[in-house]
Design a protein around this motif. Sequence first.
Motif, mmCIF file in Angstrom:
data_model
loop_
_atom_site.group_PDB
_atom_site.id
_atom_site.type_symbol
_atom_site.label_atom_id
_atom_site.label_comp_id
_atom_site.label_asym_id
_atom_site.label_seq_id
_atom_site.Cartn_x
_atom_site.Cartn_y
_atom_site.Cartn_z
ATOM 1 N N VAL A 80 0.856 -1.188 0.000
ATOM 2 C CA VAL A 80 0.000 0.000 0.000
ATOM 3 C C VAL A 80 0.891 1.237 0.000
ATOM 4 C CG1 VAL A 80 -1.865 1.224 1.180
ATOM 5 C CG2 VAL A 80 -1.721 -1.277 1.334
ATOM 6 N N ALA A 81 0.710 2.116 -0.971
ATOM 7 C CA ALA A 81 1.490 3.352 -1.063
ATOM 8 C C ALA A 81 0.553 4.532 -0.812
ATOM 9 C CB ALA A 81 2.147 3.474 -2.430
ATOM 10 N N LEU A 82 0.776 5.231 0.303
ATOM 11 C CA LEU A 82 -0.088 6.354 0.688
ATOM 12 C C LEU A 82 0.616 7.695 0.567
ATOM 13 C CD1 LEU A 82 -1.571 4.748 3.937
ATOM 14 C CD2 LEU A 82 -2.634 4.855 1.685
ATOM 15 N N ASP A 83 1.846 7.704 0.035
ATOM 16 C CA ASP A 83 2.645 8.925 -0.015
ATOM 17 C C ASP A 83 2.516 9.641 -1.349
ATOM 18 O OD1 ASP A 83 3.920 6.893 -1.369
ATOM 19 O OD2 ASP A 83 5.937 7.545 -0.825
ATOM 20 N N PRO A 115 -3.519 7.187 -3.864
ATOM 21 C CA PRO A 115 -2.976 5.978 -3.232
ATOM 22 C C PRO A 115 -3.093 4.774 -4.156
ATOM 23 C CG PRO A 115 -4.393 7.169 -1.700
ATOM 24 C CD PRO A 115 -4.577 7.809 -3.051
ATOM 25 N N GLU A 116 -2.118 3.867 -4.041
ATOM 26 C CA GLU A 116 -2.133 2.632 -4.828
ATOM 27 C C GLU A 116 -1.998 1.431 -3.901
ATOM 28 O OE1 GLU A 116 -0.261 3.970 -9.152
ATOM 29 O OE2 GLU A 116 0.650 2.356 -7.990
ATOM 30 N N VAL A 117 -2.649 0.351 -4.312
ATOM 31 C CA VAL A 117 -2.555 -0.917 -3.599
ATOM 32 C C VAL A 117 -2.284 -2.009 -4.618
ATOM 33 C CG1 VAL A 117 -3.698 -2.574 -2.084
ATOM 34 C CG2 VAL A 117 -4.195 -0.125 -1.848
ATOM 35 N N ILE A 118 -1.286 -2.844 -4.371
ATOM 36 C CA ILE A 118 -1.002 -3.993 -5.237
ATOM 37 C C ILE A 118 -1.169 -5.262 -4.403
ATOM 38 C CG2 ILE A 118 0.753 -5.234 -6.566
ATOM 39 C CD1 ILE A 118 1.867 -2.563 -7.448
ATOM 40 N N GLU A 119 -1.971 -6.187 -4.910
ATOM 41 C CA GLU A 119 -2.175 -7.482 -4.266
ATOM 42 C C GLU A 119 -1.590 -8.564 -5.167
ATOM 43 O OE1 GLU A 119 -6.505 -6.383 -2.189
ATOM 44 O OE2 GLU A 119 -6.365 -7.937 -3.733
ATOM 45 N N ASP A 170 -14.837 4.356 -6.805
ATOM 46 C CA ASP A 170 -13.755 5.243 -6.382
ATOM 47 C C ASP A 170 -12.367 4.685 -6.671
ATOM 48 O OD1 ASP A 170 -15.511 7.159 -5.341
ATOM 49 O OD2 ASP A 170 -15.625 6.156 -3.395
ATOM 50 N N VAL A 171 -12.294 3.600 -7.452
ATOM 51 C CA VAL A 171 -11.000 2.974 -7.683
ATOM 52 C C VAL A 171 -10.922 2.427 -9.097
ATOM 53 C CG1 VAL A 171 -11.809 0.761 -6.755
ATOM 54 C CG2 VAL A 171 -9.361 1.264 -6.750
ATOM 55 N N ARG A 207 -5.832 1.670 -8.115
ATOM 56 C CA ARG A 207 -5.434 3.081 -8.014
ATOM 57 C C ARG A 207 -6.661 3.885 -7.586
ATOM 58 N NH1 ARG A 207 -2.031 5.332 -12.768
ATOM 59 N NH2 ARG A 207 -0.443 4.202 -11.562
ATOM 60 N N LEU A 208 -6.607 4.409 -6.363
ATOM 61 C CA LEU A 208 -7.742 5.144 -5.827
ATOM 62 C C LEU A 208 -7.779 6.553 -6.402
ATOM 63 C CD1 LEU A 208 -6.863 2.892 -3.624
ATOM 64 C CD2 LEU A 208 -8.479 4.090 -2.176
#
Length: 312
Positions: A139-142, A146-150, A176-177, A220-221
């Motif tokens: 999870v990248a919140l910076d 924000p992005e999340v990879i699973e 929203d994503v 990708r939110l």
Amino acid sequence: MPTTYARLVRELKTLRKGRGVHGRIWDRVGTDLAAACGITRADGPSAARQKLVTRLTELVEQLPDDLQFAARAAFGLIPEVRHPLYQERVNWVAAEIDRDARTVRRRVDEAVEQLAELAATTTRRDTGGWHTAELAVAVALDQGQPEVIERYQVVVDQDAVDRLEFAAVFPVRRRDVDVHLLYGGTLRDRSATHDRPGFTLAPAEPLVRGNTHDFAIRYRLHSRDVMHPCVLHVPERPCEVFDLRVRFEHDRKRLVRTFDGVLRRSDAEPSGVQHAVDRAGEIHLRFSRLLPGLLYGVRWGGSVVCSARRAS
């Protein structure tokens, strides 16, 4: 000759002895309980235990709350209560609920009777013929979006598996994503699971028993505002490893709360362990031998009760 119900009561009472579901599997599971869990002699100890834990958890979830808590501990379905003796687990529950051990044993006996009835009269939930060997989430919140990879590695438990159904491990509304499959087959949306988008992955070819299959998906939110302050996973099937990394904006003083196999109870907010992020503003967690129905992950704000949802 005893009925199926009577035999199941007897076999469940045998199972709760010693280490419960973590004991020697073939010494603990009788013929009727094996049939109720879909266990065959073709299953190795690991596969048999996964089937047992999945089915037993599914049944326990149908009990009243007071019996659920006692039953989970009795059979060793709570990670921090893997004591080697049944009586030790009974004593732990007694201390937790401020009752005497005799009360707990009565609750466990009542739970066993209801579990036997449920096992004899209900069918197993369809698991889709696979379980998770490893789920790695980054999870990248910076950044502004924000992005999340699973990344999933799954193990196939039966032949001709042609679809894998799953849901995102973090809460967000589908609108929203943006979702992109990186590799592993063809992806299509299915109905959302509560507040999480759900998907069906179709591998290029049907999978056969014993195979492993890898796939990865990127979310990708649209903005920071739609990201709930948590990644909380409540697996429906056994998962051997859940590897989680979260990168915050650079903040050495940030504290987060982590949850490693926490039992969600309707009468109390789940308790977690407080952790500080590292000097780079990141936290790395690795959970092993996840059990269905328990809570794993991290929260940096908000409410677990409102945000934690079951993910298949």
